[in-house]
Motif scaffolding. Structure first.
Motif, PDB file in Angstrom:
ATOM      1  N   ASP A  19      12.614   8.838 -11.009  1.00 26.32           N
ATOM      2  CA  ASP A  19      12.792   9.861  -9.993  1.00 26.32           C
ATOM      3  C   ASP A  19      13.404   9.237  -8.740  1.00 26.32           C
ATOM      4  OD1 ASP A  19      12.526  12.496  -9.585  1.00 26.32           O
ATOM      5  OD2 ASP A  19      10.333  12.499  -9.404  1.00 26.32           O
ATOM      6  N   ALA A  20      14.116  10.047  -7.993  1.00 24.73           N
ATOM      7  CA  ALA A  20      14.583   9.564  -6.693  1.00 24.73           C
ATOM      8  C   ALA A  20      13.622  10.085  -5.634  1.00 24.73           C
ATOM      9  CB  ALA A  20      15.987  10.075  -6.417  1.00 24.73           C
ATOM     10  N   VAL A  21      13.034   9.163  -4.874  1.00 25.21           N
ATOM     11  CA  VAL A  21      12.038   9.563  -3.881  1.00 25.21           C
ATOM     12  C   VAL A  21      12.389   8.918  -2.533  1.00 25.21           C
ATOM     13  CG1 VAL A  21      10.199   9.860  -5.562  1.00 25.21           C
ATOM     14  CG2 VAL A  21      10.536   7.645  -4.481  1.00 25.21           C
ATOM     15  N   ASP A  22      11.668   9.358  -1.475  1.00 19.16           N
ATOM     16  CA  ASP A  22      11.938   8.796  -0.156  1.00 19.16           C
ATOM     17  C   ASP A  22      11.264   7.447   0.014  1.00 19.16           C
ATOM     18  OD1 ASP A  22      13.480  10.877   0.640  1.00 19.16           O
ATOM     19  OD2 ASP A  22      11.804  12.049   1.420  1.00 19.16           O
ATOM     20  N   MET A  23      10.001   7.386  -0.430  1.00 18.17           N
ATOM     21  CA  MET A  23       9.272   6.135  -0.254  1.00 18.17           C
ATOM     22  C   MET A  23       8.213   6.014  -1.335  1.00 18.17           C
ATOM     23  SD  MET A  23       7.247   4.621   3.038  1.00 18.17           S
ATOM     24  CE  MET A  23       5.761   5.560   3.069  1.00 18.17           C
ATOM     25  N   VAL A  24       7.915   4.786  -1.713  1.00 21.44           N
ATOM     26  CA  VAL A  24       6.841   4.528  -2.667  1.00 21.44           C
ATOM     27  C   VAL A  24       5.904   3.517  -2.037  1.00 21.44           C
ATOM     28  CG1 VAL A  24       6.278   3.792  -4.997  1.00 21.44           C
ATOM     29  CG2 VAL A  24       8.509   4.790  -4.542  1.00 21.44           C
ATOM     30  N   VAL A  25       4.592   3.796  -2.125  1.00 23.51           N
ATOM     31  CA  VAL A  25       3.612   2.814  -1.679  1.00 23.51           C
ATOM     32  C   VAL A  25       2.936   2.238  -2.919  1.00 23.51           C
ATOM     33  CG1 VAL A  25       1.519   2.405  -0.373  1.00 23.51           C
ATOM     34  CG2 VAL A  25       3.263   3.941   0.525  1.00 23.51           C
ATOM     35  N   VAL A  26       2.993   0.912  -3.014  1.00 26.97           N
ATOM     36  CA  VAL A  26       2.553   0.246  -4.227  1.00 26.97           C
ATOM     37  C   VAL A  26       1.387  -0.680  -3.908  1.00 26.97           C
ATOM     38  CG1 VAL A  26       3.359  -1.170  -6.143  1.00 26.97           C
ATOM     39  CG2 VAL A  26       4.977   0.247  -4.923  1.00 26.97           C
ATOM     40  N   PRO A  27       0.350  -0.707  -4.750  1.00 26.50           N
ATOM     41  CA  PRO A  27      -0.789  -1.591  -4.496  1.00 26.50           C
ATOM     42  C   PRO A  27      -0.497  -3.020  -4.941  1.00 26.50           C
ATOM     43  CG  PRO A  27      -1.214  -0.285  -6.444  1.00 26.50           C
ATOM     44  CD  PRO A  27       0.116   0.152  -5.919  1.00 26.50           C
ATOM     45  N   GLY A  28       0.104  -3.809  -4.093  1.00 18.45           N
ATOM     46  CA  GLY A  28       0.401  -5.204  -4.414  1.00 18.45           C
ATOM     47  C   GLY A  28      -0.881  -6.022  -4.431  1.00 18.45           C
ATOM     48  N   SER A  29      -0.819  -7.179  -5.082  1.00 18.56           N
ATOM     49  CA  SER A  29      -2.047  -7.965  -5.231  1.00 18.56           C
ATOM     50  C   SER A  29      -2.559  -8.449  -3.875  1.00 18.56           C
ATOM     51  CB  SER A  29      -1.783  -9.157  -6.142  1.00 18.56           C
ATOM     52  OG  SER A  29      -0.751  -9.938  -5.574  1.00 18.56           O
ATOM     53  N   GLU A  30      -1.677  -8.515  -2.881  1.00 18.12           N
ATOM     54  CA  GLU A  30      -2.123  -8.976  -1.565  1.00 18.12           C
ATOM     55  C   GLU A  30      -2.037  -7.878  -0.521  1.00 18.12           C
ATOM     56  OE1 GLU A  30       0.123 -12.501  -0.975  1.00 18.12           O
ATOM     57  OE2 GLU A  30      -1.153 -13.623  -2.340  1.00 18.12           O
ATOM     58  N   GLY A  31      -2.133  -6.662  -0.995  1.00 18.64           N
ATOM     59  CA  GLY A  31      -2.132  -5.540  -0.075  1.00 18.64           C
ATOM     60  C   GLY A  31      -1.062  -4.523  -0.432  1.00 18.64           C
ATOM     61  N   ASP A  32      -1.314  -3.290  -0.047  1.00 18.38           N
ATOM     62  CA  ASP A  32      -0.348  -2.239  -0.353  1.00 18.38           C
ATOM     63  C   ASP A  32       0.936  -2.470   0.432  1.00 18.38           C
ATOM     64  OD1 ASP A  32      -2.495  -1.323  -1.647  1.00 18.38           O
ATOM     65  OD2 ASP A  32      -2.537   0.674  -0.726  1.00 18.38           O
ATOM     66  N   PHE A  33       2.031  -2.122  -0.155  1.00 22.33           N
ATOM     67  CA  PHE A  33       3.262  -2.151   0.632  1.00 22.33           C
ATOM     68  C   PHE A  33       4.140  -0.964   0.305  1.00 22.33           C
ATOM     69  CE2 PHE A  33       6.150  -3.749  -2.639  1.00 22.33           C
ATOM     70  CZ  PHE A  33       5.285  -4.416  -3.510  1.00 22.33           C
ATOM     71  N   GLY A  34       4.835  -0.495   1.323  1.00 23.11           N
ATOM     72  CA  GLY A  34       5.718   0.646   1.138  1.00 23.11           C
ATOM     73  C   GLY A  34       7.136   0.175   0.907  1.00 23.11           C
ATOM     74  N   VAL A  35       7.829   0.895   0.051  1.00 20.30           N
ATOM     75  CA  VAL A  35       9.208   0.520  -0.243  1.00 20.30           C
ATOM     76  C   VAL A  35      10.108   1.718   0.025  1.00 20.30           C
ATOM     77  CG1 VAL A  35      10.811  -0.264  -2.021  1.00 20.30           C
ATOM     78  CG2 VAL A  35       8.452  -1.057  -2.054  1.00 20.30           C
ATOM     79  N   MET A  36      11.129   1.485   0.803  1.00 19.45           N
ATOM     80  CA  MET A  36      12.142   2.525   1.017  1.00 19.45           C
ATOM     81  C   MET A  36      13.479   1.992   0.548  1.00 19.45           C
ATOM     82  SD  MET A  36      11.428   4.280   4.581  1.00 19.45           S
ATOM     83  CE  MET A  36       9.959   4.112   5.491  1.00 19.45           C
ATOM     84  N   ALA A  37      14.464   2.843   0.556  1.00 18.53           N
ATOM     85  CA  ALA A  37      15.791   2.413   0.118  1.00 18.53           C
ATOM     86  C   ALA A  37      16.257   1.246   0.971  1.00 18.53           C
ATOM     87  CB  ALA A  37      16.769   3.574   0.231  1.00 18.53           C
ATOM     88  N   GLY A  38      16.890   0.261   0.345  1.00 15.40           N
ATOM     89  CA  GLY A  38      17.408  -0.872   1.084  1.00 15.40           C
ATOM     90  C   GLY A  38      16.388  -1.970   1.336  1.00 15.40           C
ATOM     91  N   HIS A  39      15.268  -1.893   0.689  1.00 16.69           N
ATOM     92  CA  HIS A  39      14.221  -2.901   0.828  1.00 16.69           C
ATOM     93  C   HIS A  39      14.717  -4.232   0.266  1.00 16.69           C
ATOM     94  CE1 HIS A  39      10.310  -4.838   0.413  1.00 16.69           C
ATOM     95  NE2 HIS A  39       9.781  -3.857   1.144  1.00 16.69           N
ATOM     96  N   ALA A  40      14.227  -5.334   0.826  1.00 12.60           N
ATOM     97  CA  ALA A  40      14.611  -6.650   0.313  1.00 12.60           C
ATOM     98  C   ALA A  40      14.033  -6.846  -1.084  1.00 12.60           C
ATOM     99  CB  ALA A  40      14.093  -7.731   1.255  1.00 12.60           C
ATOM    100  N   PRO A  41      14.703  -7.617  -1.922  1.00 13.42           N
ATOM    101  CA  PRO A  41      14.189  -7.820  -3.280  1.00 13.42           C
ATOM    102  C   PRO A  41      12.827  -8.496  -3.272  1.00 13.42           C
ATOM    103  CG  PRO A  41      16.457  -8.574  -3.105  1.00 13.42           C
ATOM    104  CD  PRO A  41      16.002  -8.260  -1.726  1.00 13.42           C
ATOM    105  N   VAL A  42      11.890  -7.909  -4.020  1.00 14.99           N
ATOM    106  CA  VAL A  42      10.533  -8.436  -4.093  1.00 14.99           C
ATOM    107  C   VAL A  42      10.087  -8.364  -5.542  1.00 14.99           C
ATOM    108  CG1 VAL A  42       8.125  -8.045  -3.471  1.00 14.99           C
ATOM    109  CG2 VAL A  42       9.899  -7.682  -1.775  1.00 14.99           C
TER     110      VAL A  42
END
Lengths: 137, 297
Positions: A19-42
């Motif tokens: 799906d194309a969405v505005d933002m995704v918040v993901v539960p990373g192992s060291e804390g949640d992080f939000g991802v928007m378009a143009g985010h640095a590669p992780v």
């Protein structure tokens, strides 16, 4: 927020979300992080928790993952999860039932081996996290 | 010359058989479709996983602290061969070609003085290998291949078992043998090395390479992600092998049942011809008897 982000959630058995969405918040192992378009590669490990997608500044879908990986690249975000439950599709009673089942399994398996016990304890922890996800803000 | 009654019975029995084989063909065709869809649905995960691994592994390859699942134990003495077949027969050369391939591989490895152990997935593989290599078979999984849908949980169980054995140092190299699905009438015997993991070469076009030039950030860190990713990759590889195998099985069964149905048709034609000839001969004989009887009077 003009740019959309491509969000793919795949399990070994099928593609769950694409799906194309505005933002995704993901539960990373060291804390949640939000991802928007143009985010640095992780590349990140996930812990049991909720993936929340946002559309127009509002949460759109809430998906529980027990474990997995997220890869953010210029094309979007890809989450690999072995199983995922969309909270909008899984009734809360069912999640509660799953938690009770897991707890019963753990209690009835008192004499089981160390490894088996650890596995069951983990299953309970995941089920608890899932049922608690409903009441989370 | 069998009596007319016997011939009739024979014809009707072949007709019954033809009904069964043609029904099995239809069933196999619909199962094939499902298996194929599943194989396709499982592909994105596997390719993504392979890409991630490729990105990660490039960094740690050749380093002494590389995870053992990737680098191996440094020896190649003990082999574990996973033989994936079907639980059921009646699918042409499907099972026997896998068993033959496995047997050849075992001989080859034993010829080089290696220790070989087997794990069978599917009853038919065990049956075929039990006589010659019964003492090598550690475990047989049954009822995995016969399910309507291949479940990831099954592949996961098998992968767990492989991991446990690897941790315990019971083998150095693990391979899985299965039939890769090419098309409904073709499949290819394939050996896939599971441990140490073969890292797919990530192929990129130049444009993609440029896109990827920004270095990844890792959370928590590269090694930890890799140690989590590798066991999972094992499960995915096993799953993929099983799904491909399931599709190949149904394809092979469909082809086998198709030719069985055709053979039964030919046979019925032949039998009916003899039946009619015999009947005709008998009528003629009876007529001759009546006529010559009448003439004698």
């Amino acid at each position: 927020m003009a740019d959309k982000l491509q969000f793919d959630l795949v399990s070994p058995e099928r593609v769950l979300v694409s799906d194309a969405v505005d933002m995704v918040v993901v539960p990373g192992s060291e804390g949640d992080f939000g991802v928007m378009a143009g985010h640095a590669p992780v590349m990140a490990l996930l812990r049991p928790g909720l993936i929340t997608t946002y559309e127009n500044d509002r949460p759109a879908r809430r998906i529980f993952v027990a474990s997995g990986f997220a890869e953010v690249n210029p094309g979007g975000i890809i989450v690999l999860a072995e199983n995922a439950d969309d909270l909008g599709e899984l009734p809360q009673e069912r999640a509660m039932q799953m938690l009770r089942n897991a707890e019963e399994d753990l209690q009835s398996a008192n004499a089981a081996s160390e490894a088996e016990r650890a596995r069951l304890e983990q299953a309970v922890a995941i089920a608890r996290a899932r049922s608690e996800a409903y009441t989370a803000p | 010359m069998p009596s007319l009654k016997d011939q009739r019975a024979r014809i009707s029995s072949v007709k019954q058989t033809r009904k069964i084989t043609s029904a099995m063909k239809l069933v196999a065709a619909s199962k094939l479709k499902r298996a194929q869809e599943q194989a396709e649905a499982s592909r994105p995960y596997a390719t993504r996983m392979a890409q991630m691994l490729g990105n990660l592994a490039a960094g740690v390859q050749g380093q002494p602290e590389a995870p053992r699942l990737l680098a191996g134990t440094g020896e190649e003495q003990k082999y574990l061969l996973i033989v994936a077949t079907a639980d059921r027969g009646l699918c042409g050369g499907f099972n026997s070609s896998i068993a033959r391939g496995a047997r050849r591989r075992i001989q080859e490895l034993q010829g080089q003085g290696k220790d070989v152990r087997l794990i069978c997935v599917g009853r038919k593989g065990r049956d075929a290998l039990r006589r010659d290599y019964g003492n090598l078979i550690l475990h047989t999984y049954e009822g995995v291949a016969g399910k309507k849908r291949m479940e990831f949980a099954d592949a996961h169980d098998i992968a767990e078992r492989i991991l446990e054995m690897f941790e315990a140092g019971e083998f150095d190299v693990c391979e899985i043998v299965f039939n890769r699905f090419v098309s409904a009438i073709r499949n290819e015997l394939t050996f896939l090395q599971l441990v140490p993991a073969e890292i797919p070469q990530v192929q990129r076009t130049e444009a993609q390479a440029e896109e990827q030039s920004a270095p990844y950030e890792f959370e928590p860190d590269e090694e930890q992600i890799l140690t989590e990713l590798l066991p999972r990759n094992l499960g995915v590889q096993v799953y993929r092998a099983l799904v491909e195998n399931a599709a190949s099985e149904q394809g092979a069964r469909m082809a086998a049942m198709d030719s069985a149905t055709r053979n039964a048709g030919d046979m019925i034609k032949r039998l009916t011809l003899t039946y009619n000839r015999t009947r005709q001969a008998q009528i003629t004989k009876e007529l001759i008897e009546i006529i010559s009887g009448a003439e004698a009077v």
